[in-house]
Design a protein around this motif. Structure first.
Motif, mmCIF file in Angstrom:
data_model
loop_
_atom_site.group_PDB
_atom_site.id
_atom_site.type_symbol
_atom_site.label_atom_id
_atom_site.label_comp_id
_atom_site.label_asym_id
_atom_site.label_seq_id
_atom_site.Cartn_x
_atom_site.Cartn_y
_atom_site.Cartn_z
ATOM 1 N N ILE A 239 1.023 -1.043 0.059
ATOM 2 C CA ILE A 239 -0.061 -0.054 -0.098
ATOM 3 C C ILE A 239 0.817 1.157 0.063
ATOM 4 C CG2 ILE A 239 -1.853 -1.057 1.332
ATOM 5 C CD1 ILE A 239 -0.856 0.184 3.730
ATOM 6 N N GLU A 240 0.172 2.371 -0.281
ATOM 7 C CA GLU A 240 0.943 3.474 -0.186
ATOM 8 C C GLU A 240 -0.049 4.665 0.594
ATOM 9 O OE1 GLU A 240 3.578 5.569 -3.441
ATOM 10 O OE2 GLU A 240 2.027 6.946 -3.632
ATOM 11 N N PHE A 241 0.400 5.654 1.577
ATOM 12 C CA PHE A 241 -0.408 6.282 2.080
ATOM 13 C C PHE A 241 0.335 7.794 2.490
ATOM 14 C CE2 PHE A 241 1.439 3.944 5.388
ATOM 15 C CZ PHE A 241 1.622 4.713 6.664
ATOM 16 N N SER A 242 -0.353 8.831 3.117
ATOM 17 C CA SER A 242 0.362 9.592 3.405
ATOM 18 C C SER A 242 0.569 9.752 4.685
ATOM 19 C CB SER A 242 -0.706 11.066 3.429
ATOM 20 O OG SER A 242 -0.985 11.337 1.893
ATOM 21 N N LEU A 243 2.034 9.727 5.265
ATOM 22 C CA LEU A 243 2.542 9.692 6.599
ATOM 23 C C LEU A 243 2.700 10.901 6.881
ATOM 24 C CD1 LEU A 243 3.455 7.854 8.747
ATOM 25 C CD2 LEU A 243 5.649 7.671 7.763
ATOM 26 N N SER A 244 2.855 11.748 6.440
ATOM 27 C CA SER A 244 2.580 13.558 6.849
ATOM 28 C C SER A 244 2.239 14.342 5.633
ATOM 29 C CB SER A 244 4.199 13.871 7.065
ATOM 30 O OG SER A 244 4.867 14.284 6.337
ATOM 31 N N LYS A 245 2.116 15.536 5.974
ATOM 32 C CA LYS A 245 1.676 16.440 4.891
ATOM 33 C C LYS A 245 2.926 16.772 3.766
ATOM 34 C CE LYS A 245 -1.258 19.492 7.388
ATOM 35 N NZ LYS A 245 -1.663 21.080 7.665
ATOM 36 N N TRP A 246 4.042 16.183 4.360
ATOM 37 C CA TRP A 246 5.172 16.451 3.434
ATOM 38 C C TRP A 246 5.688 15.087 2.518
ATOM 39 C CZ3 TRP A 246 8.954 18.447 7.871
ATOM 40 C CH2 TRP A 246 8.379 19.720 7.986
ATOM 41 N N ALA B 51 3.958 0.687 2.082
ATOM 42 C CA ALA B 51 4.106 -0.235 3.681
ATOM 43 C C ALA B 51 3.621 -1.437 2.771
ATOM 44 C CB ALA B 51 3.236 0.535 4.289
ATOM 45 N N TYR B 52 3.698 -2.538 3.957
ATOM 46 C CA TYR B 52 3.146 -3.926 3.771
ATOM 47 C C TYR B 52 1.997 -4.034 4.871
ATOM 48 C CZ TYR B 52 6.748 -5.361 0.336
ATOM 49 O OH TYR B 52 7.535 -5.739 -0.642
ATOM 50 N N LEU B 53 1.079 -4.569 4.442
ATOM 51 C CA LEU B 53 -0.039 -4.929 5.236
ATOM 52 C C LEU B 53 -0.389 -6.415 4.810
ATOM 53 C CD1 LEU B 53 -2.139 -3.565 7.028
ATOM 54 C CD2 LEU B 53 -3.300 -2.853 5.229
ATOM 55 N N LEU B 54 -0.331 -7.136 6.300
ATOM 56 C CA LEU B 54 -0.940 -8.291 6.139
ATOM 57 C C LEU B 54 -2.368 -8.548 6.813
ATOM 58 C CD1 LEU B 54 2.358 -10.297 6.920
ATOM 59 C CD2 LEU B 54 1.505 -9.659 4.526
ATOM 60 N N ILE B 55 -3.303 -9.069 6.211
ATOM 61 C CA ILE B 55 -4.754 -9.261 6.912
ATOM 62 C C ILE B 55 -4.957 -10.670 6.685
ATOM 63 C CG2 ILE B 55 -6.961 -8.314 6.419
ATOM 64 C CD1 ILE B 55 -5.665 -6.282 4.506
ATOM 65 N N PRO B 56 -5.354 -11.122 8.085
ATOM 66 C CA PRO B 56 -5.967 -12.655 8.409
ATOM 67 C C PRO B 56 -7.408 -12.885 7.311
ATOM 68 C CG PRO B 56 -5.125 -11.856 10.402
ATOM 69 C CD PRO B 56 -5.331 -10.494 9.429
ATOM 70 N N ASP B 57 -7.380 -14.022 7.054
ATOM 71 C CA ASP B 57 -8.655 -14.421 6.497
ATOM 72 C C ASP B 57 -9.770 -14.381 7.511
ATOM 73 O OD1 ASP B 57 -7.266 -14.972 4.077
ATOM 74 O OD2 ASP B 57 -7.076 -16.869 4.348
ATOM 75 N N VAL C 131 -3.351 -8.906 12.157
ATOM 76 C CA VAL C 131 -2.920 -8.010 10.914
ATOM 77 C C VAL C 131 -1.413 -7.169 11.421
ATOM 78 C CG1 VAL C 131 -3.440 -5.541 10.127
ATOM 79 C CG2 VAL C 131 -5.417 -7.008 10.757
ATOM 80 N N VAL C 132 -0.770 -7.341 10.181
ATOM 81 C CA VAL C 132 0.747 -6.989 10.683
ATOM 82 C C VAL C 132 0.773 -5.986 9.528
ATOM 83 C CG1 VAL C 132 3.008 -7.816 10.374
ATOM 84 C CG2 VAL C 132 1.240 -9.378 11.222
#
Length: 392
Positions: free
Chosen positions: A109-116, A121-127, A189-190
């Motif tokens: 994934i990609e997301f805004s960590l700050s305004k700058w 990141a990696y995201l693991l989601i259990p079934d 969730v990791v």
């Protein structure tokens, strides 16, 4: 020569002898030829002697409540961190890639960590439906900057060089088992993202450990601290993790090896959303960290240096801000980076704090017959501890 001249000479000799004998041994040996030996000043003992840690729990006024102490000490940590990147107005998360693994789904994934800046990141989601407990897994340092989050979560098979790099690193320090994937297979969730200058947050010109301190110094010239940015990022990233609809925000943990351990207890000390933290191979007193007594010094440099903070709190004092929540510390008797006496003293300091809260059963400290690593047994102990803290 006159007898008076001989007497005067003897007197001068005696005076010089006592003056020279009263000098510190380092000054006698060097003749003031240098002020630094290795990477620390020759007057390190004098620097150490002035550190009294006035905001440590053991120095608090008896009239001050535990919670009042915690708030005051926590505020001092934030103050010493100085100017920090502004929080984002929205996460603006985007899924870049996705694949199904054994019992869980993996997302890049990609997301805004700050305004700058935005980060990947990696995201693991259990079934399975519903909200799950979650762990922010913080990667290590190792002077190996080409990968970050890929050290703790198996990377997507998009670049064979990255996969090979990650597999070799995990074989060396994690007993061949990715910590994040291991936790995901057990229902967590990791989440993991890169530290500044690691992995996909690196330099345009490529990874170079020698440039890290120069970049950190340049940021200090601009009035900010790179280490503090790392901790602020970890705090905000954990807030992002807590915001996800499939995460139970009341059951969030942190875990890491080496500087990932340091990041984990710093994160837990600064963000109350972290209910449990597992810290492998990073805890010591400053007295044992910066000394020639054990033939070593700190090599992390700016990666764990916040100006002025040591005037108020030592490492175990900061970690003690997590009390009375759950904390696990693992250390190795063969870990050359952290001398055992310093580790044992740090553990003792922390146990006294948890006892002061009436919660010593929530602090577990282990000194094992191992080196600087997070092997499969360490990971099993971490899982067992997280289950106790987050899956009651």
């Amino acid at each position: 020569m006159k007898s008076s001249d001989k007497l005067f000479g003897k007197i001068l000799g005696v005076l010089f002898f006592y003056l020279f004998a009263s000098l510190p041994l380092t000054a006698q040996i060097t003749g003031w030829g240098y002020e630094y030996q290795g990477e620390i000043p020759i007057y390190i003992d004098s620097l150490q002697s002035r550190l009294t840690y006035p905001l440590a729990y053991r120095n608090k006024d008896v009239a001050t409540s535990n919670e009042e102490w915690r708030k005051e000490a926590q505020a001092k940590v934030w103050e010493c961190m100085g100017v920090l990147p502004p929080r984002p107005e929205s996460w603006d998360m985007e899924v870049l890639a996705e694949e199904q693994r054994d019992g869980y789904k993996a997302q890049q994934i990609e997301f805004s960590l700050s305004k700058w800046y935005r980060v990947k990141a990696y995201l693991l989601i259990p079934d399975g439906k519903g909200k799950h407990p979650a762990v922010n897994v913080l990667h290590d340092h190792g002077a190996h900057l080409t990968i970050g989050k890929e050290k703790v979560i198996r990377p997507f098979a998009v670049d064979s060089a990255i996969v090979r790099d990650a597999d070799e690193w995990v074989a060396q320090l994690y007993d061949g088992q990715y910590l994040g994937d291991y936790l995901a297979t057990h229902g967590y969730v990791v989440f993991s993202t890169d530290m500044p200058l690691w992995g996909e947050r690196g330099r345009k010109e490529g990874a170079d450990r020698k440039k890290y301190d120069i970049i950190a110094g340049n940021m200090m010239m601009a009035g900010v601290n790179l280490c503090a940015f790392t901790h602020a990022d970890d705090v905000v990233a954990t807030d992002f993790l807590a915001s996800l609809p499939f995460v139970d925000k009341e059951r969030i943990g942190a875990a890491g090896l080496s500087i990932g351990s340091y990041r984990a207890w710093m994160l837990a000390a600064l963000n109350d959303k972290v209910k449990a933290a597992c810290c492998d191979c990073w805890m010591i007193t400053t007295e044992a960290q910066l000394t020639r007594k054990y033939g070593r010094k700190e090599n992390g440099g700016f990666a764990n240096a916040i100006p002025g903070l040591r005037n108020w709190l030592d490492y175990p004092d900061i970690a003690s801000l997590v009390a009375p929540r759950y904390m696990l510390f693992i250390a190795g008797k063969k870990d050359k980076l952290f001398p055992v006496p310093g580790v044992e003293k740090a553990f003792s300091i922390m146990h006294d704090v948890w006892k002061g809260w009436g919660a010593d059963g929530k602090l577990q400290t282990l000194l094992l017959d191992q080196g600087h690593e997070c092997n499969k047994e360490n990971q099993r102990v971490m899982l067992e501890f997280l289950d106790k803290a987050l899956k009651k």
